[in-house]
Design an enzyme around this catalytic site. Structure first.
Site, PDB file in Angstrom:
ATOM      1  CG  ASP A   1      24.126 -20.010  31.081  1.00 26.50           C
ATOM      2  OD1 ASP A   1      24.536 -20.559  32.124  1.00 26.50           O
ATOM      3  OD2 ASP A   1      22.995 -20.225  30.583  1.00 26.50           O
ATOM      4  CG  HIS A   2      30.192 -20.391  35.322  1.00 27.83           C
ATOM      5  ND1 HIS A   2      31.034 -21.176  34.561  1.00 27.83           N
ATOM      6  CD2 HIS A   2      30.939 -19.940  36.357  1.00 27.83           C
ATOM      7  CE1 HIS A   2      32.223 -21.217  35.123  1.00 27.83           C
ATOM      8  NE2 HIS A   2      32.196 -20.474  36.210  1.00 27.83           N
ATOM      9  NE  ARG A   3      22.219 -22.458  32.738  1.00 26.19           N
ATOM     10  CZ  ARG A   3      21.010 -22.345  32.225  1.00 26.19           C
ATOM     11  NH1 ARG A   3      20.039 -23.137  32.652  1.00 26.19           N
ATOM     12  NH2 ARG A   3      20.742 -21.450  31.291  1.00 26.19           N
TER      13      ARG A   3
END
Ligand code: CAO
Length: 444
Positions: A416-418
């Site tokens: 999850d690039h967040r």
């Protein structure tokens, strides 16, 4: 003669004086095991008390408005001796299998394929595409059991908007499902009267009559497949996915595995690569705790998990199920292998318990037994990463001026690039690859 059996109030956490808000059975009624007999309400939650016996109600010992305490007799039932246990249904994915919450209890969070933890009142609730945000006041006053409330939370459904089809407007799981189905069929954003997730709206797919082009067959999807599809779709929409690939040198690991496999087999354990992966993964998660974490509902804090519960995706005839190996850091290789074998077997036989599907902090999906090289797995949100494993292949590797045959294991880490930056993901997978290459040292 039928034996009279008492249904007692189970341990529900509140010891004294829990209010009866509804009695659902009368003398002479026929009841089945697990059928709800009455509804209780404490200051924290409402819950249904299921029957532990199938048969005919001979006496109801409680009245609406009265109060009950632990171990009190609620209903007396003349047991139906001919009653057979219900056939075992295939275990549903975690989203459906969440057990009813006892008053005051919270969902453990990090459940199987994607269900979020049960939020505290006041926490914002994940908002799947097409569903309006939860109005906490309306949710709190809606008429549904804790299990249904938990289910609605997982799907991000505002119970205040769901019409209950049960007695006195009681909302069932089916009502929640129907609400989601309706909202999704109307398209993203429709139920909110505005745009869908993140302000986006997207074009609907046209209904196509494929029979115009040739013979077709319509096959209903199994319940598990429908539920896991909804979870996967939600995960895919919520988490911006990136997948990082790596090839780990498992030549030495494979030799080590083979050296242990025969002994393990004598003990009835199939020692596959997966158990080694779980052990190596724990080492890498210790080094990079951000990958064993979840974002809080507001997206402002990272919840770092100090436990190492690893979800293992299992392919079953009815769809994907992700049971969980708990406390993998505290278990040995054979114990993990035995547990995976047991969980996978029970997943395929439909014999998993709800708790087998809950609490994962990170998941592995292995297609190594099948084949293929590299894929892009979907994260089990609220987890923040998942490891995809493909089939190991012997390849020539350039070492010290010449090619040598090495066994390379394709790894695919979706994150999850967040939460996880590309650099962190690359460091993590390199660390994991190193741990696999050095597994013997790591385990001894
Ligand atoms: N490379 C080479 N061989 C591998 C391997 C790999 N990465 N992983 C497993 N194998 C071998 C095993 O050693 C075993 O070999 P033998 O039969 O010769 O002993 C064989 O492949 C079969 O392994 P397995 O699949 O029975 O066991 P496992 O521990 O590797 O996996 C389980 C267990 C439950 C994860 C697996 O059976 C499964 O269901 N995988 C599918 C998961 C899935 O569908 N994911 C997709 C999710 S995205 O839709």
């Amino acid at each position: 003669m039928a034996q009279i059996q008492d249904v007692l109030l189970p341990d529900i956490g509140d010891t004294e004086g829990v209010r009866v808000i509804e009695v659902l059975v009368h003398e002479g009624d026929t009841v089945a095991v697990d059928q709800s007999l009455l509804v209780l309400e404490s200051d924290k939650a409402s819950m249904e008390v299921p029957s532990t016996v199938a048969g005919t109600v001979v006496e109801v010992k409680v009245t609406t408005g009265g109060s009950v305490s632990e171990a009190m007799v609620l209903v007396r039932i003349a047991a139906d001796e001919s009653a057979k246990p219900e056939p075992v249904e295939p275990a549903p994915p975690a989203s459906e299998a969440a057990p009813p919450l006892a008053p005051g209890e919270r969902g453990p969070g990090g459940e199987g394929p994607a269900p979020p933890p049960a939020p505290e009142p006041g926490d914002p609730t994940p908002e799947p595409a097409g569903l309006p945000p939860i109005d906490e006041a309306a949710f709190a006053t809606s008429y549904a059991s804790p299990a249904v409330r938990h289910f609605a939370r997982e799907l991000g459904v505002d119970l205040g908007r769901v019409k209950g089809s049960g007695r006195k407007g009681r909302i069932s799981r089916e009502d929640v499902r129907e609400f989601v189905k309706q909202a999704l069929s109307r398209g993203p954003g429709s139920a909110t009267g505005g745009a869908g997730i993140g302000g986006f709206d997207w074009p609907q797919l046209p209904e196509i009559d494929f029979s115009k082009f040739g013979p077709i067959e319509r096959r209903p999807l199994h319940r598990i497949r429908k539920l896991s599809a909804a979870n996967l779709h939600r995960s895919w929409l919520h988490a911006p996915h990136v997948t990082q690939h790596e090839e780990a040198d498992v030549t030495d690991l494979e030799a080590f595995r083979k050296s242990l496999a025969a002994e393990a087999e004598r003990e009835g354990v199939k020692l596959t690569l997966l158990a080694f992966l779980v052990k190596a993964l724990v080492t890498s998660l210790r080094a990079y705790p951000e990958l064993n974490a979840s974002l809080d509902g507001k997206g402002e804090e990272l919840i770092l998990k100090k436990y190492f519960h690893v979800g293992i995706a299992v392919d079953t005839p009815n769809g994907l199920i992700v049971p969980v190996v708990r406390d993998a850091d505290q278990k040995g290789l054979k114990e993990i292998a035995r547990e995976i074998q047991d969980l996978a077997g029970r997943a395929r036989d439909g014999k998993l318990h709800p708790q087998d599907l809950q609490g994962a902090g990170f998941s592995i999906t292995s297609l190594g037994g099948i084949g293929g090289t590299f894929f892009t797995p979907i994260i089990n949100v609220p987890e923040v990463a998942i490891l995809g494993v493909s089939r190991a292949l012997t390849k020539p590797v350039w070492q010290d001026g010449h090619f040598v045959p090495r066994l390379l294991l394709p790894l695919s880490l979706s994150y999850d690039h967040r939460v996880v930056d590309g650099a962190m993901a690359a460091r993590f997978i390199v660390h994991l690859s190193g741990a696999l290459a050095e597994i013997r040292r790591l385990l001894l």
